[in-house]
Enzyme design. Structure first.
Site, PDB file in Angstrom:
ATOM      1  N   CYS A  81       0.886  -1.292  -0.012  1.00 39.93           N
ATOM      2  CA  CYS A  81       0.017   0.033   0.073  1.00 39.93           C
ATOM      3  C   CYS A  81       0.861   1.437  -0.086  1.00 39.93           C
ATOM      4  CB  CYS A  81      -0.836   0.039   1.270  1.00 39.93           C
ATOM      5  SG  CYS A  81      -1.889   1.490   1.332  1.00 39.93           S
ATOM      6  N   ASN A  82       0.739   2.145  -0.958  1.00 40.83           N
ATOM      7  CA  ASN A  82       1.423   3.525  -1.030  1.00 40.83           C
ATOM      8  C   ASN A  82       1.287   4.225   0.222  1.00 40.83           C
ATOM      9  OD1 ASN A  82       2.593   2.871  -3.594  1.00 40.83           O
ATOM     10  ND2 ASN A  82       0.842   3.907  -4.752  1.00 40.83           N
TER      11      ASN A  82
END
Length: 115
Positions: free
Chosen positions: A9-10
């Site tokens: 997940c960024n």
């Protein structure tokens, strides 16, 4: 400090980068590998609100039909859904000394709360 999320997940990556840059040690709890308990989700929902803990912007939520989405209309139904679909939990969630303190990533909130 414990960071809850998924590694690809960024937003979780931004959190990691901020914590490392500010020399804050943390452990990572990967929802995908370790799962999450209803008790933990209830605690987070009581702190942040179930509508905040449920990530309606992600692909996992958007894949649901309108009818399926409409059935998730309270904390209990949200928790039942999130236990089975951990990718739909808003992330990251940070806990300090066992208490949730932050959800999502916001540089200003991290600065105010952690610096």
């Amino acid at each position: 400090m414990t960071v809850y999320g998924i590694p690809n997940c960024n937003t979780v990556k931004k959190s990691f980068d901020w914590l490392k840059a500010n020399h804050i040690d943390f452990e990572f709890h990967d929802f995908k590998k370790k799962g999450i308990t209803a008790e933990k989700l209830n605690t987070w929902c009581n702190i942040f609100g179930w509508e905040t803990v449920l990530n309606r912007k992600g692909l996992t939520w958007k894949k649901l039909t309108k009818e399926e989405q409409a059935k998730i209309d309270n904390q209990n139904s949200a928790i039942a859904y999130l236990i089975k679909n951990t990718s739909a939990i808003k992330r990251p969630i940070l806990e300090k000394n066992g208490s949730a303190i932050l959800i999502g990533f916001d540089d200003d909130k991290y600065q105010q709360t952690l610096a």
